[in-house]
Design an enzyme around this catalytic site. Structure first.
Site, PDB file in Angstrom:
ATOM      1  N   GLU A 226       0.856  -1.196   0.000  1.00  0.00           N
ATOM      2  CA  GLU A 226       0.000   0.000   0.000  1.00  0.00           C
ATOM      3  C   GLU A 226       0.892   1.246   0.000  1.00  0.00           C
ATOM      4  O   GLU A 226       0.670   2.185  -0.742  1.00  0.00           O
ATOM      5  CB  GLU A 226      -0.938   0.006   1.217  1.00  0.00           C
ATOM      6  CG  GLU A 226      -1.925   1.176   1.180  1.00  0.00           C
ATOM      7  CD  GLU A 226      -2.963   1.181   2.295  1.00  0.00           C
ATOM      8  OE1 GLU A 226      -3.211   0.131   2.912  1.00  0.00           O
ATOM      9  OE2 GLU A 226      -3.544   2.255   2.548  1.00  0.00           O
ATOM     10  N   ARG A 304      -7.194   3.444  13.361  1.00  0.00           N
ATOM     11  CA  ARG A 304      -8.057   2.272  13.258  1.00  0.00           C
ATOM     12  C   ARG A 304      -7.981   1.409  14.526  1.00  0.00           C
ATOM     13  O   ARG A 304      -8.928   0.707  14.873  1.00  0.00           O
ATOM     14  CB  ARG A 304      -7.728   1.461  12.003  1.00  0.00           C
ATOM     15  CG  ARG A 304      -8.866   0.607  11.527  1.00  0.00           C
ATOM     16  CD  ARG A 304      -8.595  -0.024  10.171  1.00  0.00           C
ATOM     17  NE  ARG A 304      -9.219   0.673   9.066  1.00  0.00           N
ATOM     18  CZ  ARG A 304     -10.519   0.596   8.753  1.00  0.00           C
ATOM     19  NH1 ARG A 304     -11.336  -0.156   9.454  1.00  0.00           N
ATOM     20  NH2 ARG A 304     -11.003   1.260   7.723  1.00  0.00           N
ATOM     21  N   GLU A 707     -10.382  -7.843   4.876  1.00  0.00           N
ATOM     22  CA  GLU A 707      -9.712  -7.786   6.171  1.00  0.00           C
ATOM     23  C   GLU A 707     -10.458  -8.436   7.351  1.00  0.00           C
ATOM     24  O   GLU A 707      -9.827  -9.078   8.192  1.00  0.00           O
ATOM     25  CB  GLU A 707      -9.427  -6.316   6.525  1.00  0.00           C
ATOM     26  CG  GLU A 707      -8.495  -5.651   5.547  1.00  0.00           C
ATOM     27  CD  GLU A 707      -8.360  -4.158   5.809  1.00  0.00           C
ATOM     28  OE1 GLU A 707      -9.303  -3.417   5.499  1.00  0.00           O
ATOM     29  OE2 GLU A 707      -7.325  -3.757   6.339  1.00  0.00           O
TER      30      GLU A 707
HETATM   31  N1  LUZ Z   1      -5.606   2.310   4.347  1.00  0.00           N
HETATM   32  C1  LUZ Z   1      -5.885   3.616   4.565  1.00  0.00           C
HETATM   33  C2  LUZ Z   1      -6.296   1.339   4.936  1.00  0.00           C
HETATM   34  O1  LUZ Z   1      -5.212   4.476   4.018  1.00  0.00           O
HETATM   35  N2  LUZ Z   1      -6.912   3.929   5.368  1.00  0.00           N
HETATM   36  C3  LUZ Z   1      -7.669   3.014   5.998  1.00  0.00           C
HETATM   37  O2  LUZ Z   1      -8.595   3.349   6.721  1.00  0.00           O
HETATM   38  C4  LUZ Z   1      -7.349   1.648   5.786  1.00  0.00           C
HETATM   39  N3  LUZ Z   1      -8.019   0.696   6.413  1.00  0.00           N
HETATM   40  C5  LUZ Z   1      -7.677  -0.564   6.222  1.00  0.00           C
HETATM   41  C6  LUZ Z   1      -6.631  -0.863   5.376  1.00  0.00           C
HETATM   42  N4  LUZ Z   1      -5.964   0.065   4.732  1.00  0.00           N
HETATM   43 MO1  MOS Z   2      -4.667  -2.690   3.439  1.00  0.00          MO
HETATM   44  S1  MOS Z   2      -4.020  -3.164   5.273  1.00  0.00           S
HETATM   45  O1  MOS Z   2      -3.583  -2.428   2.317  1.00  0.00           O
HETATM   46  O2  MOS Z   2      -6.246  -2.751   3.235  1.00  0.00           O
END
Ligand code: LUZ
Ligand code: MOS
Length: 753
Positions: A226, A304, A707
């Site tokens: 990500e 989170r 998830e």
């Molecule tokens: N990525 C993000 C995430 O930038 N914001 C989020 O709230 C999120 N939640 C889960 C996985 N990736």
């Molecule tokens: Mo994510 S932890 O790349 O939804």
């Protein structure tokens, strides 16, 4: 409805970046990494490496034409170190050579001296030093200070969790191909093409329109691509810019395990107050997040954790605080669950500890406090279509708990060398990016004159089957055979300003954007059909299974013919759909709002057997009742649930990241870092999707799946712990994941604490 690319995967025909044919004059990169966790760079001499066979160029920070900065949320991440290093693996220089072997050989010739500074690896120590990424954040509900007085039992404890390596099969990889006029094409294994595009533009000093990022599919990601794919893609872009030749970087497994970002370890303190009957009155916690050496996504992940601090429970008085603490370790980053699992593990630990003191089974406390319709989360959102109790009760109805308890009690009374335990694990996970502007997606749909359809969206296929789901959404919206639909590469020139494929929201949002685009084309096709049939009201036209119907009657006009004729009539057969998730709000000054479109609920039951001689364990059975809304593709969703479950079990049991005191990572391969394998998979697995659970807040009444089920795995910790408690009744419990065999043995045979 098998995922369309499974056959290609099985035959090895699917194309990944490393399978692409080599470009002429392709250059290969090897990165020089810091071997010191914290220090000042005294000397960096690349002259010997630059003169080595095959070497085209050695790049250091001074060669960067734009900004030496790739930090997304906070500008704290130089692409190449300048002046100081902050973790083992901090990139110092890039060797560019004709072959990969030459690049890796020349890398050893780069000379550098670093004056070590004290390295911090413990988030609590970082907190004491005040080295936080941002001030701590607190979510609060009710009045915890007053509430303790109303409790029959108040207890405190500590819960620790380790990090986790993503272990995607495809290691970090990117290719950069220079185009005319200073433009750059990047093929990157990233979940976030737009993030890569922006960072590359910044480092190269060019506008975003000069950087094209494209990809077909990733060989897994789980959050590890990500934000963490960006650096490598930008290095390839930089090398291509500096040499004028195509450039490729592909980390080997050892580099990837040792230096790239992982799930955040946390160290947390909790306080829980209950009535005698097990009703939870108040919960307080302080979470120290080990954020690593750069911010990356740590502050979003921290957020989170706060959102999921109370998991599936209704607790009237809550006060939870979290701090993102810099340390001198590699980055910690997104990983399936994104801070949620860390939060849920703490409340589950508190409940388990409270159950011990009250002399009740934990599942009695869990069931008693489950969320119901209209309950309030500490962040100000109310439950809506709450399925917490339904999934629990359905699971318990399917699995006879008293009989299970009896069977396990009998086993434990009979055997001394092995013990059994079970645990229930409810989950409640909020769906939407908590960074609200990310809750948008785009899709570009073309219908070709032969009746075939292609779609480009912002979504990244990483094995989760999202392309198949989008094909199905299109098939259903146009009422045509899915086999007519094809998904294109993800490309920042076709769909712009894309959000990462993350937060479990890829199919939800991009599916919706595709649906919107298709509805537009469908409207135009209906107008064309009315004209072809000589009917004056397009509103009377319908397409059902590729046949045109008019005023409820079947006509001779079929999809293919309709499309051909519409094209000849100069109908626009392309559309761009944009979807923004509606009604999301959050006020950070009050820490209240409605941040999630909806929640995903479910309950798992996990049974474990511990070998008290070896300290090993296995999971005999896992049963799950999961709330999936109305599944678009049950086969894909099943795969996601089982995969996530195993990944969660691995996190709390065997996957252990170790570091030296000086901050050197000690695991660099699967011989040192254990992940669950086929033999570790529970003998009995069952999954039931909750019926009659349509979700109006996502595409085609479905629910996100990526998830949430990971957090079922947390139950594995407590199943093993319960077996240990049966082996040593009365011994003080501990909450320190992963629960490795070493910890099992030290609990069983160490001195009682
Ligand atoms: N990525 C993000 C995430 O930038 N914001 C989020 O709230 C999120 N939640 C889960 C996985 N990736
Ligand atoms: Mo994510 S932890 O790349 O939804």
């Amino acid at each position: 409805m098998k995922n369309f690319d499974t056959m290609m995967h099985v035959r090895g025909e699917s194309v990944f970046i490393d399978d692409l044919p080599e470009w002429a004059e392709l250059q290969h990169l090897a990165v020089v990494f810091s071997n010191v966790a914290h220090g000042t760079i005294k000397r960096l001499d690349v002259s010997k490496a630059a003169a080595a066979p095959g070497v085209t160029r050695v790049i250091t920070a001074g060669d960067i034409p734009g900004e030496n900065q790739i930090g997304g949320i906070f500008p704290d991440e130089p692409l190449l170190a300048e002046g100081s290093v902050h973790f083992v693996g901090d990139p110092l220089a890039i060797v560019v050579a004709r072959t990969r072997e030459e690049a890796y050989a020349a890398r050893r010739l780069v000379e550098f001296e670093i004056d070590p500074l004290p390295a911090v690896t413990d988030p609590r120590e970082s907190f004491k030093n005040g080295t936080l990424i941002q001030p701590p954040r607190t979510f609060a509900l009710g009045d915890t200070d007053k509430a303790w007085a109303d409790c029959d039992l108040v207890l405190e404890g500590t819960a620790e969790n380790g990090g986790q390596e993503h272990f995607y099969l495809e290691t970090q990889i990117a290719v950069a191909v220079p185009q005319e006029n200073g433009e750059m094409k990047l093929i990157s294994s990233t979940q976030s093409p737009t993030v890569v595009q922006k960072a590359a533009a910044r480092v190269l000093g060019v506008p975003q329109h000069a950087v094209e990022v494209e990809l077909k599919r990733l060989g897994g990601a789980f959050g590890g691509k990500e934000d963490q794919a960006t650096a490598w893609a930008v290095m390839a872009a930089l090398a291509a810019r500096v040499t004028g030749k195509p450039a490729k970087i592909c980390l080997d497994r050892r580099e990837d395990i040792t230096f790239t970002g992982k799930r955040h370890p946390y160290s947390s303190d909790f306080r829980i107050g209950l009535k005698k009957d097990g009703t939870i009155v108040a919960f307080q916690a302080m979470y120290y997040q080990n954020s690593g050496a750069v911010a990356d996504l740590s502050t979003s992940i921290l957020e989170r954790t706060l959102y999921h601090a109370t998991n599936s429970y209704n607790i009237p008085h809550v006060r939870v605080t979290a701090a993102a603490c810099y340390t001198n370790l590699h980055p910690y980053t997104a990983f399936r669950g994104f801070g949620g699992p860390q939060g849920m593990y703490v409340i589950e630990s508190a409940i388990r500890q409270a159950a011990e003191k009250l002399g009740l089974p934990a599942h009695v406390l869990q069931r008693k406090n489950l969320l119901k319709e209209g309950d309030l989360f500490p962040y100000g959102q109310y439950t809506e279509r709450c399925q917490a109790q339904r999934t629990w009760d359905e699971l318990v109805a399917r699995q006879d708990l008293p009989a299970l308890q009896k069977r396990i009690d009998e086993y434990n009374a009979t055997y001394t060398d092995s013990k059994k335990g079970f645990a229930l694990m409810p989950i409640c996970f909020g769906i939407s990016f908590t960074t609200l502007f990310l809750n948008q997606a785009g899709a570009l749909v073309h219908v070709y004159a032969d009746g075939s359809v292609t779609v480009s969206t912002g979504v990244v296929e990483m094995g989760q089957g999202v392309h198949m789901k989008i094909m199905q959404v299109i098939g259903r919206t146009l009422s045509i055979d899915v086999r007519r639909v094809h998904t294109q590469t993800t490309n920042t020139f076709k769909v712009a300003n894309t959000s990462p494929t993350a937060a479990s929201s890829g199919a939800d949002m991009n599916g919706k954007a595709a649906e919107i685009a298709c509805s537009e084309i469908l409207g135009r096709l209906k107008t064309a059909a009315a004209a072809i049939l000589g009917h004056n009201n397009p509103g009377d036209i319908q397409i059902r299974d590729e046949v045109v119907w008019c005023e409820g009657r079947e006509t001779q006009l079929k999809w293919k013919e309709l499309v051909q004729k519409a094209y000849l009539m100069k109908t626009n057969l392309s559309a761009y759909g944009h979807y923004a998730v509606p009604n999301l709000t959050f006020d950070k000054t009050k820490e209240k709002g409605r941040p999630f479109a909806y929640h995903v609920y479910g309950t798992a039951l996990i049974e474990a057997t511990v070998d008290c001689i070896r300290g090993t364990y296995r999971f005999d059975a896992v049963h799950m009742v999961h709330d999936i809304g109305r599944s678009i593709n049950e086969l894909i969703d099943e795969g996601q649930v089982y995969g996530a479950l195993m990944q969660g079990i691995g996190w709390v049991t065997m996957e252990e990241l170790l570091y030296s005191k000086e901050g050197k990572p000690l695991v660099d391969s699967l011989s040192k870092y254990k992940v669950p394998d086929m033999r570790f998979t529970p003998e009995t697995l069952s999954l039931h999707f909750l019926e009659n659970a349509d979700n109006p807040y996502a595409v085609m009444n479905s629910k996100a799946v990526g998830e949430p089920p990971l957090m079922y795995g947390i139950g594995a910790y407590f199943a093993v712990l319960n077996a240990l408690a049966a082996a040593r009744p009365g011994r003080e419990l501990f909450f320190s994941a992963p629960l490795t065999p070493k910890k099992v043995l030290s609990f069983l045979y160490g001195e009682a604490r």
